[in-house]
Design a protein around this motif. Structure first.
Motif, PDB file in Angstrom:
ATOM      1  N   SER A 229       0.839  -1.196   0.000  1.00 28.62           N
ATOM      2  CA  SER A 229       0.000   0.000   0.000  1.00 28.62           C
ATOM      3  C   SER A 229       0.874   1.245   0.000  1.00 28.62           C
ATOM      4  O   SER A 229       2.053   1.205   0.384  1.00 28.62           O
ATOM      5  CB  SER A 229      -0.909   0.004   1.229  1.00 28.62           C
ATOM      6  N   GLU A 230       0.296   2.362  -0.410  1.00 32.96           N
ATOM      7  CA  GLU A 230       1.036   3.622  -0.401  1.00 32.96           C
ATOM      8  C   GLU A 230       1.487   3.965   1.019  1.00 32.96           C
ATOM      9  O   GLU A 230       2.581   4.501   1.230  1.00 32.96           O
ATOM     10  CB  GLU A 230       0.164   4.743  -0.970  1.00 32.96           C
ATOM     11  N   GLU A 231       0.654   3.651   1.993  1.00 34.63           N
ATOM     12  CA  GLU A 231       1.006   3.917   3.390  1.00 34.63           C
ATOM     13  C   GLU A 231       2.235   3.110   3.807  1.00 34.63           C
ATOM     14  O   GLU A 231       3.153   3.641   4.459  1.00 34.63           O
ATOM     15  CB  GLU A 231      -0.182   3.554   4.296  1.00 34.63           C
ATOM     16  N   ASP A 232       2.276   1.841   3.411  1.00 35.52           N
ATOM     17  CA  ASP A 232       3.428   1.014   3.759  1.00 35.52           C
ATOM     18  C   ASP A 232       4.673   1.448   2.993  1.00 35.52           C
ATOM     19  O   ASP A 232       5.787   1.397   3.519  1.00 35.52           O
ATOM     20  CB  ASP A 232       3.119  -0.459   3.497  1.00 35.52           C
ATOM     21  N   MET A 233       4.501   1.873   1.741  1.00 32.36           N
ATOM     22  CA  MET A 233       5.629   2.398   0.973  1.00 32.36           C
ATOM     23  C   MET A 233       6.233   3.610   1.679  1.00 32.36           C
ATOM     24  O   MET A 233       7.460   3.718   1.833  1.00 32.36           O
ATOM     25  CB  MET A 233       5.172   2.782  -0.434  1.00 32.36           C
ATOM     26  N   GLN A 234       5.378   4.509   2.118  1.00 31.39           N
ATOM     27  CA  GLN A 234       5.859   5.713   2.791  1.00 31.39           C
ATOM     28  C   GLN A 234       6.517   5.386   4.130  1.00 31.39           C
ATOM     29  O   GLN A 234       7.508   6.016   4.515  1.00 31.39           O
ATOM     30  CB  GLN A 234       4.712   6.695   2.992  1.00 31.39           C
ATOM     31  N   GLN A 235       5.963   4.378   4.809  1.00 28.09           N
ATOM     32  CA  GLN A 235       6.568   3.995   6.080  1.00 28.09           C
ATOM     33  C   GLN A 235       7.982   3.459   5.877  1.00 28.09           C
ATOM     34  O   GLN A 235       8.907   3.824   6.595  1.00 28.09           O
ATOM     35  CB  GLN A 235       5.713   2.944   6.791  1.00 28.09           C
ATOM     36  N   ILE A 236       8.154   2.599   4.865  1.00 23.70           N
ATOM     37  CA  ILE A 236       9.496   2.061   4.601  1.00 23.70           C
ATOM     38  C   ILE A 236      10.432   3.176   4.152  1.00 23.70           C
ATOM     39  O   ILE A 236      11.606   3.209   4.548  1.00 23.70           O
ATOM     40  CB  ILE A 236       9.418   0.930   3.559  1.00 23.70           C
ATOM     41  N   ASP A 237       9.925   4.115   3.353  1.00 20.15           N
ATOM     42  CA  ASP A 237      10.734   5.276   2.967  1.00 20.15           C
ATOM     43  C   ASP A 237      11.256   6.017   4.200  1.00 20.15           C
ATOM     44  O   ASP A 237      12.379   6.532   4.202  1.00 20.15           O
ATOM     45  CB  ASP A 237       9.914   6.256   2.129  1.00 20.15           C
ATOM     46  N   SER A 238      10.453   6.065   5.235  1.00 20.13           N
ATOM     47  CA  SER A 238      10.806   6.832   6.429  1.00 20.13           C
ATOM     48  C   SER A 238      11.932   6.197   7.240  1.00 20.13           C
ATOM     49  O   SER A 238      12.468   6.825   8.155  1.00 20.13           O
ATOM     50  CB  SER A 238       9.576   7.016   7.324  1.00 20.13           C
ATOM     51  N   PHE A 239      12.312   4.945   6.919  1.00 17.39           N
ATOM     52  CA  PHE A 239      13.391   4.283   7.654  1.00 17.39           C
ATOM     53  C   PHE A 239      14.764   4.843   7.272  1.00 17.39           C
ATOM     54  O   PHE A 239      15.766   4.545   7.921  1.00 17.39           O
ATOM     55  CB  PHE A 239      13.406   2.769   7.371  1.00 17.39           C
ATOM     56  N   ASP A 240      14.805   5.643   6.209  1.00 21.44           N
ATOM     57  CA  ASP A 240      16.086   6.169   5.732  1.00 21.44           C
ATOM     58  C   ASP A 240      16.804   6.952   6.827  1.00 21.44           C
ATOM     59  O   ASP A 240      16.228   7.821   7.474  1.00 21.44           O
ATOM     60  CB  ASP A 240      15.872   7.070   4.519  1.00 21.44           C
ATOM     61  N   CYS A 241      18.088   6.628   7.029  1.00 16.24           N
ATOM     62  CA  CYS A 241      18.910   7.327   8.024  1.00 16.24           C
ATOM     63  C   CYS A 241      20.317   7.564   7.474  1.00 16.24           C
ATOM     64  O   CYS A 241      21.271   7.677   8.243  1.00 16.24           O
ATOM     65  CB  CYS A 241      18.966   6.534   9.328  1.00 16.24           C
ATOM     66  N   ASN A 242      20.408   7.599   6.127  1.00 17.70           N
ATOM     67  CA  ASN A 242      21.707   7.698   5.447  1.00 17.70           C
ATOM     68  C   ASN A 242      22.627   6.585   5.935  1.00 17.70           C
ATOM     69  O   ASN A 242      23.821   6.786   6.136  1.00 17.70           O
ATOM     70  CB  ASN A 242      22.345   9.071   5.673  1.00 17.70           C
ATOM     71  N   GLY A 243      22.045   5.408   6.118  1.00 18.54           N
ATOM     72  CA  GLY A 243      22.752   4.279   6.728  1.00 18.54           C
ATOM     73  C   GLY A 243      23.569   3.493   5.725  1.00 18.54           C
ATOM     74  O   GLY A 243      23.260   2.326   5.434  1.00 18.54           O
ATOM     75  N   ARG A 244      24.621   4.104   5.219  1.00 13.50           N
ATOM     76  CA  ARG A 244      25.478   3.442   4.240  1.00 13.50           C
ATOM     77  C   ARG A 244      26.263   2.334   4.926  1.00 13.50           C
ATOM     78  O   ARG A 244      26.887   2.552   5.953  1.00 13.50           O
ATOM     79  CB  ARG A 244      26.423   4.452   3.579  1.00 13.50           C
ATOM     80  N   LEU A 245      26.253   1.137   4.329  1.00 17.18           N
ATOM     81  CA  LEU A 245      26.890  -0.033   4.921  1.00 17.18           C
ATOM     82  C   LEU A 245      28.106  -0.513   4.142  1.00 17.18           C
ATOM     83  O   LEU A 245      28.999  -1.140   4.699  1.00 17.18           O
ATOM     84  CB  LEU A 245      25.882  -1.186   5.010  1.00 17.18           C
ATOM     85  N   ILE A 246      28.144  -0.218   2.828  1.00 18.61           N
ATOM     86  CA  ILE A 246      29.167  -0.817   1.970  1.00 18.61           C
ATOM     87  C   ILE A 246      30.279   0.191   1.670  1.00 18.61           C
ATOM     88  O   ILE A 246      30.464   0.632   0.532  1.00 18.61           O
ATOM     89  CB  ILE A 246      28.549  -1.362   0.672  1.00 18.61           C
ATOM     90  N   VAL A 247      30.976   0.602   2.716  1.00 11.81           N
ATOM     91  CA  VAL A 247      32.156   1.446   2.565  1.00 11.81           C
ATOM     92  C   VAL A 247      33.218   0.929   3.529  1.00 11.81           C
ATOM     93  O   VAL A 247      33.132   1.141   4.737  1.00 11.81           O
ATOM     94  CB  VAL A 247      31.863   2.934   2.884  1.00 11.81           C
ATOM     95  N   PRO A 248      34.237   0.219   3.025  1.00  9.82           N
ATOM     96  CA  PRO A 248      35.297  -0.264   3.915  1.00  9.82           C
ATOM     97  C   PRO A 248      35.975   0.884   4.647  1.00  9.82           C
ATOM     98  O   PRO A 248      36.142   1.977   4.099  1.00  9.82           O
ATOM     99  CB  PRO A 248      36.270  -0.946   2.942  1.00  9.82           C
TER     100      PRO A 248
END
Length: 285
Positions: free
Chosen positions: A242-261
């Motif tokens: 749903s659009e609501e769930d899409m927006q909720q997952i979008d909101s998890f963004d925290c600039n959480g870059r993981l793939i940088v040694p």
């Protein structure tokens, strides 16, 4: 979205969900005629004289006559040679000063030879993309970047889309087995918010995350060598978030870059390649 393919700027169709083969053993991948094959030019092969031999080796290793897509793995050039990671004693990398635009010109010749059907980028930021576009004959059709709910890359995705460049998400499930992961790093597939949404749809956390990307028109290449998980990862076309769930997952963004040694420099842990003039992540996107 019921489509299982996306059309590149070359009019070639590319699957929306692929198979990441990092760490895969020989014999664990699918037959050539069944798949769209993407490979990458590594950083030590950026010198224009090294591009054709590097591609020729890839074709020989894969035992194929052409690649569907060939990406420049990073905008940064490392010291030329056959040592994949030319590292100094302090953990720093020995770099080269080759301009990625010169590398690209050499890659374009691969298209003209018929060895490569299309060219693309990986880990390029918006500024670097526009810099490259100002000089190309064959435009990049893909930018493969780290992209997942903790790093949704919405600005870069929008930038690429406006330039007819398809975004492919690597590490879309958080790459929990990356070698430099620390015990306290967040685990995307165990995020209770993702688990709750997955329960709602009767799907796995991985399926929810992949579906979220597809509805953003972002191609996914989740890595797995487990047949059941490979099967599960492509069973994402029978439900819609749903659009609501899409927006909720979008909101998890925290600039959480993981793939940088990272390396420790002067007692401080820093991104290993941040001193390189073409390091892409010093820009905001």
């Amino acid at each position: 979205m019921s489509l299982t393919y996306i059309t590149l700027a070359t009019d070639k169709k590319m699957p929306l969900v692929g198979l990441g083969t990092w760490k895969s053993s020989p014999g664990q991948c699918i037959k050539r005629e069944d798949i769209f094959i993407t490979s990458k030019l590594w950083n030590t092969k950026h010198h224009p004289d090294d591009v054709e031999p590097a591609c020729r080796k890839t074709l020989a290793d894969l035992q194929v006559d052409y690649l569907d897509l060939y990406l420049m793995h990073w905008p940064m050039a490392f010291e030329r040679g056959n040592i994949m990671m030319p590292i100094n004693e302090d953990g720093s990398v020995r770099y080269a000063d080759t301009d990625y635009k010169d590398t690209w010109k050499a890659m374009e010749k691969l298209v003209e030879k018929g060895w490569v059907k299309a060219l693309g980028l990986s880990n390029f930021n918006a500024r670097q993309i526009d810099d490259l576009l100002s000089t190309v004959t064959h435009r990049p059709v893909v930018n493969q970047i780290e992209c997942h709910p903790y790093l949704n890359q919405s600005k870069l995705v929008d930038h690429c889309t406006k330039r007819s460049i398809v975004v492919t998400a690597y590490s879309p499930l958080g790459s929990s087995d990356r070698p430099w992961a620390r015990p306290d790093d967040p685990k995307l597939l165990e995020d209770p918010r993702i688990l709750e949404i997955a329960k709602k749809y009767g799907k796995s956390p991985a399926q929810v995350i992949i579906r979220w990307q597809l509805q953003r028109e972002v191609v996914c290449i989740p890595k797995s060598t487990t047949p059941s998980r490979i099967k599960e990862n492509i069973e994402v076309f029978d439900f819609i978030l749903s659009e609501e769930d899409m927006q909720q997952i979008d909101s998890f963004d925290c600039n959480g870059r993981l793939i940088v040694p990272t390396i420790v420099r002067d007692g401080v842990r820093v991104w290993r390649d941040s001193s390189h003039p073409y390091f892409p992540f010093n820009d905001s996107y």
